[in-house]
Design an enzyme around this catalytic site. Structure first.
Site, PDB file in Angstrom:
ATOM      1  CG  MET A  37      -1.761  -1.281   1.281  1.00 53.35           C
ATOM      2  SD  MET A  37      -2.790  -1.363   2.753  1.00 53.35           S
ATOM      3  CE  MET A  37      -1.549  -1.592   4.011  1.00 53.35           C
ATOM      4  CG  ASP A  38       4.739   3.093  -2.160  1.00 58.50           C
ATOM      5  OD1 ASP A  38       5.605   2.976  -3.037  1.00 58.50           O
ATOM      6  OD2 ASP A  38       4.850   3.894  -1.210  1.00 58.50           O
ATOM      7  N   GLY A  39       2.092   5.030  -1.101  1.00 62.37           N
ATOM      8  CA  GLY A  39       1.613   6.316  -1.596  1.00 62.37           C
ATOM      9  C   GLY A  39       0.704   7.082  -0.660  1.00 62.37           C
TER      10      GLY A  39
ATOM     11  CB  THR B 106      -0.374   1.754  -5.274  1.00 62.57           C
ATOM     12  OG1 THR B 106      -0.036   1.709  -3.873  1.00 62.57           O
ATOM     13  CG2 THR B 106      -1.650   0.968  -5.477  1.00 62.57           C
ATOM     14  CB  SER B 107       3.475   4.679  -5.666  1.00 60.02           C
ATOM     15  OG  SER B 107       2.681   4.908  -4.552  1.00 60.02           O
TER      16      SER B 107
END
Lengths: 256, 290
Positions: free
Chosen positions: B41-43, B235-236
């Protein structure tokens, strides 16, 4: 290693290019198009300035058939004239490493046995937990050590690392390049350039590569890329280890 | 009165959305559906900065996005979901940020085990994977409570990686295997059936028979509660795995949409599943070979 060259860029005569390149490793996983494509890719990689290459083949086909590659990349350096004429010196004496699936999980199991023998052999159970340096040392001792790649280029149908040694993949940028049959020098250079713009979260100071600022387009011909013009460009530190993976490889099918 | 109409409109919209999802998932289910999807869960922080939100607001938005994604996964029929909630490396961030993140994690763990939460609605069993001893006592106890409270659920599994890295997981597995082999050997020695397992003192060469194999290691991995992931979504647009499920991701599709985690939605999941279906035969073949 420091190299100083005259610029080959159109419209920028006389600008000196400073390139410091760490002896990075470039890992290649093969696809079913024969060793000729691998050799071509290695040549591009050598032209860019990478000094050592790691070839990853899950089935270990390249490991068993490495002679053509070794022969091609064991010749001497080019003459000094090539350097004076303003082209990056093409290094043919690449350091090659061949890795396969057994260097992944199986190697960790062997390293576990190594650690067991080393730390439990005196008849007493040591209470302290194993550390990452101890694990790295154990992997090195059983012949499956090696630097962690910063960049992993996958040549194959899908973005999947296919069992590349987990211990060496911790913070590696994994880029899917598409099938090997469609490989191009431009996309290789683009992937490397894109990597140089990524913010890495760990400290590495093994290499310094000067890269162009935004907006610079690389030439897609076979001339070496403009890696570094001293003035007006960003200079960043990189631990420049490149690995590429091929999805599958079949020497028998393609002759070579 | 206006509020009532608004609530009813909201409910109708939700029913319609749910119906539309069922139709889409029915079509997707014609092909192979991944059994296990993992999320990095990046960002969240970049999202907060982009939207000029307060510190911590990005993570709260990220939590809402997570709940939606988990709901979609369980509705689609994905049985296992794993999330990278907090890495051991994240302890190196600013202390106030770590504290704030831990506070949010504690709060959300308590929410998860409430009766009316999504976890109970979908029969989700929760596991916390990682070196939990590195966590503060309140968070560790909350995690243990959540695992006990959901131990009766059996429809789906949610693995939350907390104080986790793959390298720590591998080291833990190696440590456990060595300890296990030692205990086995000691037990045999005490019975007088050493079977060649002799512990010699000093610098003499031992006759220890090392016998740790890959299966032994896999048994002791934190992530052994679930099968290997079929898809890892980060993500990101970042392309690295950041020490997440490295051992388990050998034949796993790596999908890196260029959106920040709080912006992830149903269409990204659908796209990932379609990509998985497109590469299913290839990945299945590779799994068999390995």
């Amino acid at each position: 290693m420091e190299m100083k060259h005259r610029s080959f860029l159109n419209g920028l005569p006389g600008v000196e290019i400073w390139v410091f390149v760490h002896f990075g490793s470039f890992c290649i996983l093969p696809s079913p198009y024969g060793i000729s494509k691998v050799l071509e890719l290695l040549q591009w990689v050598a032209d860019i300035g990478v000094k050592s290459v790691c070839l990853y083949d899950p089935e270990g086909v390249l490991k068993k058939n490495k002679e053509p590659i070794m022969q091609r990349f064991s010749s001497a350096n080019l003459s000094e004239e090539a350097a004076v004429n303003g082209r990056l010196v093409t290094r043919r004496n690449l350091t090659l490493e061949f890795v396969s699936f057994e260097d992944g999980k199986e190697a960790v199991a062997k390293a576990a046995n190594y650690l067991f023998v080393k730390h439990y052999a005196n008849g007493t159970k040591e209470k302290s937990d194993f550390t990452e340096p101890q694990m790295a040392e154990a992997l090195g001792a059983i012949g499956s050590g090696g630097a962690d790649p910063d960049l992993l280029l996958i040549y194959g149908p899908t973005r999947c690392h296919l069992g590349f040694p987990a211990w060496r993949l911790r913070y590696t940028e994994i880029v899917h390049m598409g099938p090997l049959k469609s490989m191009s020098y431009g996309s290789l250079v683009k992937a490397i350039f894109k990597y140089t713009m990524v913010h890495q979260n760990y400290e590495t100071t093994d290499a310094l590569v000067a890269v162009p600022s935004c907006g610079q387009k690389f030439e897609t011909s076979f001339h070496p890329p403009p890696f570094g013009i001293k003035e007006n460009y960003h200079v960043i530190h990189l631990h420049f280890h490149l690995f590429t993976l091929f999805g599958e490889f079949n020497l028998m099918k393609n002759g070579s | 009165m206006t509020k009532k109409i608004g609530d009813q409109a909201g409910k109708m919209f939700e029913y319609f959305g749910s119906f539309l999802r069922k139709c889409i998932f029915s079509v997707l289910s014609v092909g192979p559906v991944p059994d296990h999807i993992a999320f990095i869960m990046d960002g969240n922080r970049r999202y907060a900065k982009k939207r000029n939100l307060l510190d911590g607001a990005g993570h709260r938005s990220g939590y809402l996005a997570l709940m939606n994604m988990l709901k979609y996964c369980y509705e689609l029929g994905v049985k296992y979901a794993t999330i990278y909630a907090f890495s051991i490396d994240n302890f190196r961030r600013r202390p106030e940020e770590v504290q704030s993140t831990m506070q949010l994690i504690l709060e959300k763990i308590e929410d998860l085990i409430k009766e009316e939460s999504m976890v109970n609605q979908y029969g989700v069993r929760i596991y916390f994977l990682g070196s939990l001893k590195l966590l503060s006592k309140p968070v560790r106890l909350a995690a243990e409570r959540a695992m006990v409270a959901t131990s009766g659920n059996s429809k789906s599994v949610l693995s939350i990686c907390l104080a986790y890295t793959s390298s720590d997981e591998i080291l833990h597995a190696v440590q456990e295997c060595c300890g296990e082999k030692w205990d086995e050997g000691s037990a045999l020695e005490s019975k007088g059936a050493g079977n060649g397992l002799v512990f010699l003192k000093g610098n003499e060469n031992g006759k220890i028979k090392p016998s740790i194999v890959v299966k032994d290691l896999e048994k002791h991995m934190y992530a052994a509660v679930a099968p290997d992931p079929d898809i890892i979504i980060r993500t990101s647009g970042e392309t690295r795995l950041s020490n997440f499920l490295l051992w388990q991701s050998a034949n796993c599709l790596l999908y890196a949409p260029p959106i920040l985690w709080p912006e992830i939605g149903l269409w990204h999941l659908i796209w990932a599943v379609l990509d998985f279906q497109r590469n299913f035969s290839y990945l299945k073949e590779k799994t068999k070979l390995s």
